[in-house]
Design a protein around this motif. Structure first.
Motif, PDB file in Angstrom:
ATOM      1  N   MET A  78      79.160 101.965  83.318  1.00  0.00           N
ATOM      2  CA  MET A  78      80.036 101.641  84.450  1.00  0.00           C
ATOM      3  C   MET A  78      80.197 100.132  84.615  1.00  0.00           C
ATOM      4  SD  MET A  78      78.403 104.358  87.148  1.00  0.00           S
ATOM      5  CE  MET A  78      78.820 103.275  88.541  1.00  0.00           C
ATOM      6  N   ALA A  79      79.071  99.406  84.560  1.00  0.00           N
ATOM      7  CA  ALA A  79      79.113  97.963  84.792  1.00  0.00           C
ATOM      8  C   ALA A  79      79.953  97.260  83.736  1.00  0.00           C
ATOM      9  CB  ALA A  79      77.700  97.390  84.814  1.00  0.00           C
ATOM     10  N   ASP A  80      79.768  97.630  82.471  1.00  0.00           N
ATOM     11  CA  ASP A  80      80.530  96.967  81.420  1.00  0.00           C
ATOM     12  C   ASP A  80      82.018  97.279  81.545  1.00  0.00           C
ATOM     13  OD1 ASP A  80      79.908  95.196  79.128  1.00  0.00           O
ATOM     14  OD2 ASP A  80      81.002  96.707  77.990  1.00  0.00           O
ATOM     15  N   ALA A  81      82.342  98.525  81.908  1.00  0.00           N
ATOM     16  CA  ALA A  81      83.749  98.902  82.073  1.00  0.00           C
ATOM     17  C   ALA A  81      84.364  98.196  83.275  1.00  0.00           C
ATOM     18  CB  ALA A  81      83.859 100.412  82.230  1.00  0.00           C
ATOM     19  N   ALA A  82      83.603  98.078  84.370  1.00  0.00           N
ATOM     20  CA  ALA A  82      84.135  97.447  85.576  1.00  0.00           C
ATOM     21  C   ALA A  82      84.341  95.949  85.379  1.00  0.00           C
ATOM     22  CB  ALA A  82      83.202  97.705  86.754  1.00  0.00           C
ATOM     23  N   ILE A  83      83.396  95.298  84.702  1.00  0.00           N
ATOM     24  CA  ILE A  83      83.544  93.866  84.439  1.00  0.00           C
ATOM     25  C   ILE A  83      84.746  93.625  83.544  1.00  0.00           C
ATOM     26  CG2 ILE A  83      82.485  91.896  83.242  1.00  0.00           C
ATOM     27  CD1 ILE A  83      79.754  93.053  84.183  1.00  0.00           C
ATOM     28  N   GLU A 102      88.290  77.901  85.877  1.00  0.00           N
ATOM     29  CA  GLU A 102      89.052  79.145  85.792  1.00  0.00           C
ATOM     30  C   GLU A 102      88.123  80.327  85.552  1.00  0.00           C
ATOM     31  OE1 GLU A 102      93.018  80.248  83.388  1.00  0.00           O
ATOM     32  OE2 GLU A 102      91.244  80.020  82.127  1.00  0.00           O
ATOM     33  N   TRP A 103      87.169  80.160  84.658  1.00  0.00           N
ATOM     34  CA  TRP A 103      86.212  81.215  84.334  1.00  0.00           C
ATOM     35  C   TRP A 103      85.434  81.640  85.578  1.00  0.00           C
ATOM     36  CZ3 TRP A 103      80.826  81.359  84.599  1.00  0.00           C
ATOM     37  CH2 TRP A 103      80.183  82.334  83.843  1.00  0.00           C
ATOM     38  N   ALA A 108      84.348  85.561  89.899  1.00  0.00           N
ATOM     39  CA  ALA A 108      84.208  85.853  91.327  1.00  0.00           C
ATOM     40  C   ALA A 108      85.188  86.944  91.761  1.00  0.00           C
ATOM     41  CB  ALA A 108      84.445  84.580  92.141  1.00  0.00           C
ATOM     42  N   GLU A 109      86.393  86.898  91.229  1.00  0.00           N
ATOM     43  CA  GLU A 109      87.370  87.936  91.555  1.00  0.00           C
ATOM     44  C   GLU A 109      86.903  89.308  91.060  1.00  0.00           C
ATOM     45  OE1 GLU A 109      91.035  86.636  89.852  1.00  0.00           O
ATOM     46  OE2 GLU A 109      91.194  84.882  91.180  1.00  0.00           O
ATOM     47  N   GLY A 110      86.315  89.329  89.861  1.00  0.00           N
ATOM     48  CA  GLY A 110      85.803  90.589  89.325  1.00  0.00           C
ATOM     49  C   GLY A 110      84.688  91.163  90.177  1.00  0.00           C
ATOM     50  N   PHE A 111      83.747  90.319  90.595  1.00  0.00           N
ATOM     51  CA  PHE A 111      82.673  90.778  91.474  1.00  0.00           C
ATOM     52  C   PHE A 111      83.236  91.233  92.824  1.00  0.00           C
ATOM     53  CE2 PHE A 111      79.443  87.934  89.132  1.00  0.00           C
ATOM     54  CZ  PHE A 111      78.991  88.995  88.373  1.00  0.00           C
ATOM     55  N   GLY A 112      84.287  90.552  93.277  1.00  0.00           N
ATOM     56  CA  GLY A 112      84.899  90.945  94.540  1.00  0.00           C
ATOM     57  C   GLY A 112      85.527  92.331  94.470  1.00  0.00           C
ATOM     58  N   ARG A 113      86.105  92.667  93.310  1.00  0.00           N
ATOM     59  CA  ARG A 113      86.720  93.995  93.156  1.00  0.00           C
ATOM     60  C   ARG A 113      85.668  95.092  93.055  1.00  0.00           C
ATOM     61  NH1 ARG A 113      90.184  91.012  89.748  1.00  0.00           N
ATOM     62  NH2 ARG A 113      88.930  91.572  87.915  1.00  0.00           N
ATOM     63  N   HIS A 114      84.523  94.766  92.459  1.00  0.00           N
ATOM     64  CA  HIS A 114      83.465  95.764  92.248  1.00  0.00           C
ATOM     65  C   HIS A 114      82.124  95.152  92.677  1.00  0.00           C
ATOM     66  CE1 HIS A 114      86.407  98.026  89.878  1.00  0.00           C
ATOM     67  NE2 HIS A 114      86.612  96.944  89.153  1.00  0.00           N
ATOM     68  N   GLN A 169      76.695  86.529  99.294  1.00  0.00           N
ATOM     69  CA  GLN A 169      76.778  86.092 100.686  1.00  0.00           C
ATOM     70  C   GLN A 169      78.029  86.648 101.354  1.00  0.00           C
ATOM     71  OE1 GLN A 169      76.465  81.832 100.992  1.00  0.00           O
ATOM     72  NE2 GLN A 169      74.564  81.761  99.827  1.00  0.00           N
ATOM     73  N   ALA A 170      79.146  86.601 100.638  1.00  0.00           N
ATOM     74  CA  ALA A 170      80.391  87.124 101.188  1.00  0.00           C
ATOM     75  C   ALA A 170      80.289  88.625 101.435  1.00  0.00           C
ATOM     76  CB  ALA A 170      81.546  86.826 100.235  1.00  0.00           C
ATOM     77  N   ARG A 171      79.599  89.320 100.540  1.00  0.00           N
ATOM     78  CA  ARG A 171      79.434  90.762 100.692  1.00  0.00           C
ATOM     79  C   ARG A 171      78.588  91.087 101.918  1.00  0.00           C
ATOM     80  NH1 ARG A 171      76.328  94.745  96.399  1.00  0.00           N
ATOM     81  NH2 ARG A 171      77.071  96.728  97.236  1.00  0.00           N
TER      82      ARG A 171
END
Length: 240
Positions: A78-83, A102-103, A108-114, A169-171
């Protein structure tokens, strides 16, 4: 534990057993990972189980076990697919600094989505090809800078740590505001009552409030890490 790591590596990297003749399998690893991700996105990682994923897919738990031996392996998939694979650098990214900025934002956007991926990707473990592609891109961005391989790896890990910390922290923050703003309010109340014991902190909070300098932990940390790398790269170039 070694057997578990070996099984995770097999599922993430292959080779996968060839399908025997007969009816086409009703499941594949991609579908299974997607089903687990949908549950984790909606309800959190703690609610993911082999039983829940099997029910989501409309199969029995025993049918699911034919593809994935347990929850640890399921979460790794799951983690590899979500990232997902790291996107290539934009043409406008510029040099190493622009590429790393950019990286970091994309990660950060990826972690925000999942957000549950933060929980699923801690500690020593086998990483999948998608997750490793992010490390590859960060290390590659520093090619030609004069930093050693170990230093480039450490730089990537340091940046990823900053991304993870700010995302966590945002989460944890409530919907009413950012983590920095909420912390500022809490500390402000404490300083009103006990400020004489913490004069430096009281002055810093007052300055931040006057200048609107709160909510900058992400950008401040990112730029200071990159400034430190720039200073090290400059020092390397002067000693070559």
């Amino acid at each position: 534990m070694a057997d578990e790591h070996a099984e995770v590596a097999r599922l993430l990297w292959g080779p996968h057993p060839k399908r025997a003749r007969g009816p086409r399998p009703t499941l594949d690893l991609e579908r299974i990972a997607r089903a687990g991700t949908e549950i984790a996105d909606a309800e959190g990682l703690a609610d993911v189980s082999m039983q829940r994923v099997a029910a989501h897919l409309g199969v029995t738990k025993m049918a699911l076990y034919r593809y994935v031996p347990g929850k640890a392996e399921l979460v790794a998939l799951m983690a590899d697919a979500a990232i997902g694979p790291c996107p290539p650098p934009e043409a406008s990214s510029g040099g190493w600094r622009g590429q790393l900025e950019e990286w970091a934002r994309l990660l950060a956007e990826g972690f925000g989505r999942h957000p549950w991926v933060l929980e699923a990707t801690v500690g020593p473990r086998v990483m999948g090809p998608a997750e490793l592609s992010w490390l590859e891109r960060a290390v590659a961005a520093l090619d030609g800078t004069g930093l050693s391989g170990a230093e480039r790896m450490d730089a990537a890990v340091l940046l990823a740590g900053h991304v993870r910390a700010i995302t966590q922290q945002a989460r944890a923050a409530s919907p009413e505001g950012s983590p920095e703003a909420q912390l500022g309010v809490i500390l402000g109340d404490l300083m009103q009552a006990h400020g004489e014991r913490f004069p430096a902190l009281t002055a810093a909070l007052a300055s931040a409030a006057r200048s609107g300098g709160q909510d900058q932990a992400w950008e401040f940390g990112l730029q200071r890490i990159l400034d430190g790398l720039a200073a090290l790269i400059d020092r390397r170039s002067r000693t070559r």
